[in-house]
Design an enzyme around this catalytic site. Structure first.
Site, PDB file in Angstrom:
ATOM      1  N   GLY A 227       0.795  -1.220   0.000  1.00  0.00           N
ATOM      2  CA  GLY A 227       0.000   0.000   0.000  1.00  0.00           C
ATOM      3  C   GLY A 227       0.826   1.267   0.000  1.00  0.00           C
ATOM      4  O   GLY A 227       0.289   2.364   0.190  1.00  0.00           O
ATOM      5  N   PRO A 272       3.638  -4.024  -2.759  1.00  0.00           N
ATOM      6  CA  PRO A 272       3.418  -2.603  -3.049  1.00  0.00           C
ATOM      7  C   PRO A 272       2.934  -2.390  -4.478  1.00  0.00           C
ATOM      8  O   PRO A 272       3.666  -1.943  -5.350  1.00  0.00           O
ATOM      9  CB  PRO A 272       4.806  -1.997  -2.829  1.00  0.00           C
ATOM     10  CG  PRO A 272       5.737  -3.114  -3.169  1.00  0.00           C
ATOM     11  CD  PRO A 272       5.025  -4.416  -2.931  1.00  0.00           C
ATOM     12  N   ARG A 274       0.513  -0.370  -6.100  1.00  0.00           N
ATOM     13  CA  ARG A 274       0.342   0.951  -6.698  1.00  0.00           C
ATOM     14  C   ARG A 274       1.664   1.623  -7.034  1.00  0.00           C
ATOM     15  O   ARG A 274       1.857   2.144  -8.131  1.00  0.00           O
ATOM     16  CB  ARG A 274      -0.452   1.848  -5.748  1.00  0.00           C
ATOM     17  CG  ARG A 274      -0.595   3.287  -6.236  1.00  0.00           C
ATOM     18  CD  ARG A 274      -1.196   4.168  -5.162  1.00  0.00           C
ATOM     19  NE  ARG A 274      -2.440   3.608  -4.688  1.00  0.00           N
ATOM     20  CZ  ARG A 274      -3.620   3.770  -5.300  1.00  0.00           C
ATOM     21  NH1 ARG A 274      -3.696   4.483  -6.397  1.00  0.00           N
ATOM     22  NH2 ARG A 274      -4.707   3.215  -4.802  1.00  0.00           N
ATOM     23  N   ARG A 310     -10.995   6.709 -11.049  1.00  0.00           N
ATOM     24  CA  ARG A 310     -10.580   7.026  -9.685  1.00  0.00           C
ATOM     25  C   ARG A 310     -11.134   8.366  -9.171  1.00  0.00           C
ATOM     26  O   ARG A 310     -11.598   8.437  -8.028  1.00  0.00           O
ATOM     27  CB  ARG A 310      -9.048   7.024  -9.564  1.00  0.00           C
ATOM     28  CG  ARG A 310      -8.416   5.650  -9.793  1.00  0.00           C
ATOM     29  CD  ARG A 310      -6.921   5.654  -9.499  1.00  0.00           C
ATOM     30  NE  ARG A 310      -6.677   5.790  -8.065  1.00  0.00           N
ATOM     31  CZ  ARG A 310      -6.190   6.873  -7.503  1.00  0.00           C
ATOM     32  NH1 ARG A 310      -5.902   7.955  -8.215  1.00  0.00           N
ATOM     33  NH2 ARG A 310      -6.000   6.911  -6.196  1.00  0.00           N
ATOM     34  N   TYR A 314     -13.438   7.632  -6.034  1.00  0.00           N
ATOM     35  CA  TYR A 314     -12.792   7.911  -4.748  1.00  0.00           C
ATOM     36  C   TYR A 314     -12.613   9.400  -4.452  1.00  0.00           C
ATOM     37  O   TYR A 314     -12.117   9.745  -3.375  1.00  0.00           O
ATOM     38  CB  TYR A 314     -11.395   7.277  -4.698  1.00  0.00           C
ATOM     39  CG  TYR A 314     -11.327   5.810  -4.973  1.00  0.00           C
ATOM     40  CD1 TYR A 314     -12.109   4.897  -4.272  1.00  0.00           C
ATOM     41  CD2 TYR A 314     -10.463   5.315  -5.947  1.00  0.00           C
ATOM     42  CE1 TYR A 314     -12.027   3.540  -4.528  1.00  0.00           C
ATOM     43  CE2 TYR A 314     -10.378   3.952  -6.211  1.00  0.00           C
ATOM     44  CZ  TYR A 314     -11.169   3.072  -5.505  1.00  0.00           C
ATOM     45  OH  TYR A 314     -11.083   1.735  -5.761  1.00  0.00           O
ATOM     46  N   CYS A 344     -22.215  10.510 -19.663  1.00  0.00           N
ATOM     47  CA  CYS A 344     -23.478  11.107 -19.219  1.00  0.00           C
ATOM     48  C   CYS A 344     -23.673  10.908 -17.714  1.00  0.00           C
ATOM     49  O   CYS A 344     -24.557  10.176 -17.257  1.00  0.00           O
ATOM     50  CB  CYS A 344     -24.645  10.497 -20.000  1.00  0.00           C
ATOM     51  SG  CYS A 344     -26.205  11.359 -19.733  1.00  0.00           S
ATOM     52  N   GLU A 345     -22.814  11.543 -16.929  1.00  0.00           N
ATOM     53  CA  GLU A 345     -22.858  11.513 -15.470  1.00  0.00           C
ATOM     54  C   GLU A 345     -22.352  12.857 -14.956  1.00  0.00           C
ATOM     55  O   GLU A 345     -21.315  13.356 -15.418  1.00  0.00           O
ATOM     56  CB  GLU A 345     -21.953  10.407 -14.906  1.00  0.00           C
ATOM     57  CG  GLU A 345     -22.315   8.997 -15.305  1.00  0.00           C
ATOM     58  CD  GLU A 345     -23.415   8.405 -14.443  1.00  0.00           C
ATOM     59  OE1 GLU A 345     -23.763   9.020 -13.413  1.00  0.00           O
ATOM     60  OE2 GLU A 345     -23.909   7.318 -14.807  1.00  0.00           O
ATOM     61  N   TYR A 373      -4.315   1.459 -11.441  1.00  0.00           N
ATOM     62  CA  TYR A 373      -5.779   1.499 -11.374  1.00  0.00           C
ATOM     63  C   TYR A 373      -6.364   2.488 -12.385  1.00  0.00           C
ATOM     64  O   TYR A 373      -7.346   3.164 -12.117  1.00  0.00           O
ATOM     65  CB  TYR A 373      -6.249   1.824  -9.950  1.00  0.00           C
ATOM     66  CG  TYR A 373      -5.720   0.840  -8.945  1.00  0.00           C
ATOM     67  CD1 TYR A 373      -6.274  -0.429  -8.829  1.00  0.00           C
ATOM     68  CD2 TYR A 373      -4.627   1.171  -8.132  1.00  0.00           C
ATOM     69  CE1 TYR A 373      -5.761  -1.351  -7.933  1.00  0.00           C
ATOM     70  CE2 TYR A 373      -4.116   0.242  -7.227  1.00  0.00           C
ATOM     71  CZ  TYR A 373      -4.685  -1.010  -7.139  1.00  0.00           C
ATOM     72  OH  TYR A 373      -4.173  -1.924  -6.255  1.00  0.00           O
TER      73      TYR A 373
END
Length: 416
Positions: A227, A272, A274, A310, A314, A344-345, A373
C-alpha cells in the site's frame, strides 16, 4: 510552473500530440525507465533477510508490464482465476504466483490448487471450502490486524470497517477449522490499505501480525502487505516522494525483533502494487470544448470516467499538465477551471476547480500518475471503446502494447 513531464523527460523526445494522432485519444502512455526504477526500489525494500516483492496485478494487468515485472525479479499476487491465467500467459510459474482471493467460488479455488499455487484464505468459511477440496495441504491465511490505512475509506483493507481477512479474535476458530481438514498454515499475511504516505499505521500493523505469527512455529512465509503511496500532488503542492530510506531502517528493526524472538527468519514478502506502476503512466486526452456555465468554467474532454474512474469513485486527485504544440504550457495567464469527460454523469470529472494555465480547444490534457488502477479499472460505459496503451521504451522508441478497442469488440459477446 514546475513540470513533471519535462523534469523527467517522460516522452523521451516523442511528441505527445503525434502519439495521440497515431494511436487515438484518449491514450495511456508508459515510461519503461520509470517503471523499471520503481520495480527495483520495491525489490530492494528488505535486504537483510530472504525477501520477495509481489506486484499486485490488479493495479495494472498489461501483459507487457507483467513481463517486465518478471524480468525485474518480482513475483505477483492474483485476486481471480483470470488474473492467474494472465500471469501464466506472461510466463510466471506457479511458485511465483500467490492467490489472494476474497469470497470466491470452489471452482476458482480448485484452479489454483490444481496448478500448485499457494492460496491465501480470508474467512473461516473459505478455509472450510478449501479443506473439502484439498485436505492435508498447505495454505496461507489473511489476518486483519485491526489497523487500516489508505487515501479513502473504500481502499482501507484492514481495521474495523472492512470485509477483508480474519480478525485476531477468530484465530482459535480458524486454527480449529484448519485442524478439521488437516490444513497446514505456512504463511500469515495482511494488507492494511492503499496509498499511505505515513508508514506509522503500517508498522503498527506489522507488530500485530508478528504477534499472530508467533502462534505458528513453522511458518515459511510472512507477507507484510503493502500500500505504499506515490506523491499524487507532486506538481500542485510539491509533494515529496515516500521516504524509503527511513522506512527501510524502521522496518528492519521490526524484522530484527521478530526474528530474534521467533528463532528463525521466514521468507518475508511485501505487496506494493500501486507504487510499482503509478508514476510510470500518463493518460492523454483531447479538449473538445471550453465553456462557462453560470460562474464555473469547464474544459470538456474525452477523458471520461470510463477511462479513469478514480476521481469519480474515490474523489482521487491527479495532477494535470496542459500540452500545446507538443510542449507543456507552463507560463502565462492562469484560471480556475474544471476538467470533465464525455460520459453522461454529473460526477464525470477529472479535476475540479483547478488553478491551471488557460485551456483552449484542441489542447491535450496529460493526467499524471495514471499507471495504477487506470486502464485496469476502465470500462465500455456509454459504449465507448477503451483506449490503446503504448510504452516509451528505454531507447526512446514507442511500442504499442495494447490496441484500442474497436466497435466490433463491443458487439463480440452478443448472439447476433
Amino acid at each position: 510552473m514546475r513540470s513533471y513531464i519535462e523534469n523527467v523527460d517522460f516522452f523521451k523526445g516523442n511528441d505527445p500530440e503525434a502519439l495521440v494522432a497515431k494511436y487515438g485519444s484518449p491514450l495511456y502512455v508508459y515510461n519503461e525507465d520509470i517503471l523499471r526504477s520503481c520495480m527495483r526500489t520495491v525489490r530492494g525494500l528488505i535486504t537483510k533477510y530472504d525477501y520477495t516483492c509481489n506486484f499486485s496485478i490488479k493495479a495494472n494487468s498489461n501483459l507487457t508490464i507483467l513481463k517486465i515485472a518478471l524480468e525485474e525479479g518480482l513475483n505477483c499476487d492474483a485476486m481471480s482465476e483470470g488474473e492467474i491465467r494472465l500471469l501464466q500467459k506472461a510466463g510466471f510459474t506457479s511458485d511465483r504466483i500467490f492467490f489472494v482471493p476474497n469470497n470466491v467460488s470452489d471452482s476458482e479455488l480448485k484452479y489454483a490448487i490444481d496448478n500448485g499455487i499457494l492460496v491465501s484464505l480470508d474467512s473461516i468459511d473459505q478455509i472450510e471450502s478449501y479443506g473439502k477440496i484439498a485436505p492435508g495441504t498447505d495454505i496461507a491465511v489473511r489476518i486483519n490486524p485491526g489497523v487500516g490505512a489508505g487515501h479513502h475509506q473504500k481502499v482501507v483493507t484492514a481495521g474495523k470497517n472492512t470485509k477483508f481477512a480474519i480478525t485476531v479474535d477468530k484465530i482459535d476458530e480458524m486454527i480449529a477449522m484448519c485442524e478439521k481438514y488437516d490444513l497446514h498454515i505456512i504463511e500469515v499475511n495482511q494488507h492494511v490499505g492503499s496509498l499511505f504516505m505515513d508508514p506509522e499505521p503500517f508498522l503498527k500493523a506489522v507488530e500485530t501480525l508478528f504477534d499472530v505469527a508467533k502462534r505458528f512455529k513453522d511458518l515459511k512465509y510472512i507477507d507484510l502487505g503493502g500500500g505504499i503511496g506515490a506523491p499524487y500532488h507532486k506538481v500542485s503542492e510539491d509533494e515529496k516522494p515516500f521516504d524509503f530510506d527511513s522506512f527501510k531502517e524502521r522496518l528492519e528493526k521490526e524484522l530484527d525483533s521478530f526474528v530474534e524472538s521467533y528463532g528463525h527468519a521466514p521468507l518475508f514478502k511485501m505487496e506494493p502494487g500501486r507504487f510499482v506502476v503509478c508514476e510510470s503512466g500518463i493518460l492523454l486526452g483531447k479538449v473538445y470544448a471550453v465553456k462557462t456555465s453560470y460562474d464555473r468554467k469547464y474544459a470538456g474532454t474525452d477523458l471520461g470516467q470510463n477511462i479513469l474512474v478514480r476521481p469519480t469513485l474515490y474523489g482521487s486527485w491527479h495532477d494535470v499538465e496542459i500540452l500545446r504544440n507538443g510542449k507543456v504550457v507552463a507560463d502565462g495567464e492562469r484560471e480556475k477551471i474544471t476538467i470533465v469527460g464525455n460520459i453522461c454523469e454529473s460526477g464525470d470529472k477529472i479535476a475540479e476547480d483547478r488553478e491551471l494555465p488557460v485551456i483552449k480547444k484542441d489542447d491535450i490534457i496529460a493526467v499524471l500518475d495514471a499507471g495504477a488502477y487506470g486502464y485496469s479499472m476502465a470500462s465500455n460505459y456509454n459504449q465507448r471503446p477503451r483506449p490503446a496503451e503504448v510504452m516509451i521504451t528505454s531507447d526512446g522508441e514507442v511500442r504499442l502494447i495494447r490496441k484500442r478497442d474497436t466497435f466490433e469488440d463491443l458487439f463480440r459477446g452478443f448472439d447476433i
